[in-house]
Structure formats: C-alpha cells, structure tokens
Write a protein that holds these residues in place. Sequence first.
Motif, mmCIF file in Angstrom:
data_model
loop_
_atom_site.group_PDB
_atom_site.id
_atom_site.type_symbol
_atom_site.label_atom_id
_atom_site.label_comp_id
_atom_site.label_asym_id
_atom_site.label_seq_id
_atom_site.Cartn_x
_atom_site.Cartn_y
_atom_site.Cartn_z
ATOM 1 N N ASP A 65 -70.717 6.437 -23.043
ATOM 2 C CA ASP A 65 -71.326 4.917 -23.058
ATOM 3 C C ASP A 65 -72.958 5.547 -22.820
ATOM 4 O OD1 ASP A 65 -69.419 3.314 -22.495
ATOM 5 O OD2 ASP A 65 -68.974 3.715 -20.336
ATOM 6 N N THR A 66 -73.956 4.802 -22.053
ATOM 7 C CA THR A 66 -74.889 4.564 -22.129
ATOM 8 C C THR A 66 -76.058 3.779 -21.150
ATOM 9 O OG1 THR A 66 -75.239 2.487 -23.135
ATOM 10 C CG2 THR A 66 -74.711 4.956 -24.925
ATOM 11 N N LEU A 90 -71.154 8.003 -31.128
ATOM 12 C CA LEU A 90 -71.535 7.870 -29.394
ATOM 13 C C LEU A 90 -70.054 6.353 -29.259
ATOM 14 C CD1 LEU A 90 -73.532 6.173 -27.372
ATOM 15 C CD2 LEU A 90 -74.226 5.114 -28.610
ATOM 16 N N ASN A 92 -68.302 3.183 -27.117
ATOM 17 C CA ASN A 92 -67.822 2.815 -25.419
ATOM 18 C C ASN A 92 -67.092 2.124 -25.001
ATOM 19 O OD1 ASN A 92 -71.459 0.629 -27.133
ATOM 20 N ND2 ASN A 92 -70.903 1.726 -24.874
ATOM 21 N N THR A 100 -73.625 -0.329 -21.584
ATOM 22 C CA THR A 100 -74.052 -0.703 -23.000
ATOM 23 C C THR A 100 -75.332 -0.556 -23.497
ATOM 24 O OG1 THR A 100 -73.084 -3.081 -23.067
ATOM 25 C CG2 THR A 100 -71.255 -1.333 -23.506
ATOM 26 N N ASN A 103 -77.456 1.752 -24.896
ATOM 27 C CA ASN A 103 -77.049 1.649 -26.649
ATOM 28 C C ASN A 103 -78.682 1.849 -27.339
ATOM 29 O OD1 ASN A 103 -74.414 1.605 -25.883
ATOM 30 N ND2 ASN A 103 -74.313 0.089 -26.955
ATOM 31 N N LYS A 107 -80.573 3.582 -30.701
ATOM 32 C CA LYS A 107 -81.491 2.881 -32.289
ATOM 33 C C LYS A 107 -82.436 3.183 -33.427
ATOM 34 C CE LYS A 107 -82.798 -1.400 -33.943
ATOM 35 N NZ LYS A 107 -82.944 -2.838 -33.940
ATOM 36 N N ILE A 113 -71.624 3.777 -34.043
ATOM 37 C CA ILE A 113 -71.094 4.030 -32.707
ATOM 38 C C ILE A 113 -69.490 3.287 -32.696
ATOM 39 C CG2 ILE A 113 -71.699 2.387 -31.040
ATOM 40 C CD1 ILE A 113 -74.681 2.024 -31.888
ATOM 41 N N GLN A 123 -68.799 -7.917 -25.940
ATOM 42 C CA GLN A 123 -70.322 -7.930 -25.981
ATOM 43 C C GLN A 123 -71.366 -8.781 -26.586
ATOM 44 O OE1 GLN A 123 -71.524 -4.115 -27.535
ATOM 45 N NE2 GLN A 123 -73.480 -3.828 -26.464
ATOM 46 N N GLN A 136 -79.219 -5.758 -27.715
ATOM 47 C CA GLN A 136 -77.761 -4.705 -27.642
ATOM 48 C C GLN A 136 -78.184 -4.012 -29.184
ATOM 49 O OE1 GLN A 136 -75.764 -5.671 -25.470
ATOM 50 N NE2 GLN A 136 -77.330 -7.373 -24.754
ATOM 51 N N TYR A 138 -75.007 -2.866 -31.131
ATOM 52 C CA TYR A 138 -73.460 -3.051 -31.313
ATOM 53 C C TYR A 138 -72.559 -1.693 -31.999
ATOM 54 C CZ TYR A 138 -74.751 -7.924 -30.196
ATOM 55 O OH TYR A 138 -74.602 -8.615 -29.565
ATOM 56 N N ALA A 139 -71.296 -1.817 -32.148
ATOM 57 C CA ALA A 139 -70.426 -0.959 -32.630
ATOM 58 C C ALA A 139 -70.482 -0.252 -33.725
ATOM 59 C CB ALA A 139 -69.248 -0.819 -32.118
#
Length: 299
Positions: A65-66, A90, A92, A100, A103, A107, A113, A123, A136, A138-139
């Motif tokens: 988590d971030t 990482l 989530n 999130t 996140n 980058k 992720i 998300q 964002q 993303y995973a």
Amino acid sequence: MHRKTFIKNIAATFGALALSNFDIIKALAPDPFTIKMLNDTTGIFSEKGGTILFQLNKKGIIVVDTQFADTAAHLIEQLKNKSKKAFKLLVNTHHHGDHTSGNIAFKGIVDTIVAHKNSLTNQKATALKSKNEDKQLYATETFDTNWSKKIGKEKITLHYFGAGHTNGDAIVHFEKANIVHMGDLVFNRRHPYIDRPGGANIANWITVLEKTVTTFNDDTKFICGHCHKDYTVEITKADISAFANYLKNVLNFVSAEIKAGKTKAAIFKATEIPGSEEWKGDGIERPLTAAYEELTANT
Ligand SMILES: [Zn+2]
Ligand SMILES: [Zn+2]
C-alpha cells in the motif's frame, strides 16, 4: 500567547532537559509520519490513509500500500535512507484511494505491482469516474485466489477469501516474518467504510474474517489499515474476531429493527451497535446504511 513568547517558553522547558537547538526545532516541527519496526527488516509507516507495511529485503524493498502521492514520497525518502536496494515489489491490498494514490510515486522505480483482479478493475473504474486516470499507477500482475513469490529469504503470499470491505481485498502474508497486512478488512474499534458499489458484502466479510483466524497460526502478527485514535493498527486474532462479531452485531441489529417495522430514518438514529459498544466515534451511519441496503437488496 505570542508565538515568540511561546517558543521562548518551549525553549526554556527543553533547555532544562539539556536539549540542543536542533532538538527544539525538531520538537516544534516533528515529522508528519511515524515509522515503527516490527522486526529487524519489516516495519509500518503511518501518516495519512491506510497503514503501509514495508520490508528492507536483501533482494530489494517490498512495500504494501502507498497512501497518497505526497506521503508516499516521504516513505520512499525514508526507505532510501535505510536501504540501497531497489524497490522490488509493491502490493495493493485493495483499490481505495488512501491505499493506491501513492502508487504514482513509484512510477519507473518498482519492478512489479500486484493486486487482486477486482482491485485493478475497481481502481480503473474509479479513476475513470473521477477523471484522474493520469494520477494512477496500476498493477502489472493480478491474481484470483492465491499469489506467491519468494524474494530473498521472504515468501510473500496473497490470499483472497471473497468479498468483504470491497470485492478485491487481498490478505498479504510475509511468511518468514509471519506478519499479515489485513488492509481494510479490519477497522480496529472504528466504524468501517463498506464499499457496496465496490462489491462489499457484510455477511461474506464475516466469513472472510473467520477464515483468516483459522488460516494463520498463533504467532502471526497482524496489522490493519485503520483504527480508532485510542487503539493501534497492530492487532491480534482476538481483535479480528471482535471485528467479525461487530459486523454480526451490525447485521443483527439492523435486521431486528427492520423486522420491528422501524423506518430507515429511525434505524439511522442509533448511536452505537448493541453488543459492540467498543466501536465509538464518528461514522456509524456507514455500517447502518450498508447493512440496511444489503438486507433489503432482494426484497
Ligand atoms: Zn483505507
Ligand atoms: Zn478501503
């Protein structure tokens, strides 16, 4: 009191304790965050939003988590001071913004992720609706029921036991350290958010918590996303069971009120959940509303 006088008084007080000017300045402007180590390499970071779990692994830093972009920047700075390794993984726990939004601070600096597949879907849908897709990250990998990866001496396993706080809550187990991040599946003595548009289900949430208690052993340390200010995010199996019991009491209370012919407005006047009076503070309307909607959804 004038600021100058105030500082002078503080300085006099601290001076008596033989602290340096630097300490006085630090005491007047403390770090906005706290870091607490749970063992030699694994710790929690708290500032704003959901608790962050991290591990300074020899093969790279692991983060769960971030929070938000600004607080994630504080976290990254602190972890870089503690380790020269790159960010390896990482995770989530779920899609909510207080878990999130940070996140994006990772980058280009993190390898992988991972999140539950519904967390990624949620998300993306939320970002589209809020028009902040550009903010964002993303995973890169998702999972359905289980996910595991060995990093150095640690093994990180993610479990999905079904819908609860959302329909995409991962339970994150650092197996070697034997520490579990429950994400928002536990609100310690604080009324929870229950995200029905995000697939939440109170009845199933109880089952998820019961499964949690039987899955992990008695030496497991647990942490959760949020707590009442008089409690901590470091929790035990007993706290998890107490929260499961709270959710049962929420459903039982609202169900009995509906059966007794009470109006929605009358039910929402409740100031505590009978049987779970330890849950205090604001936000009782959240579980009451979610329970009412869940119980009347199919009638
Ligand atoms: Zn949260
Ligand atoms: Zn949440």
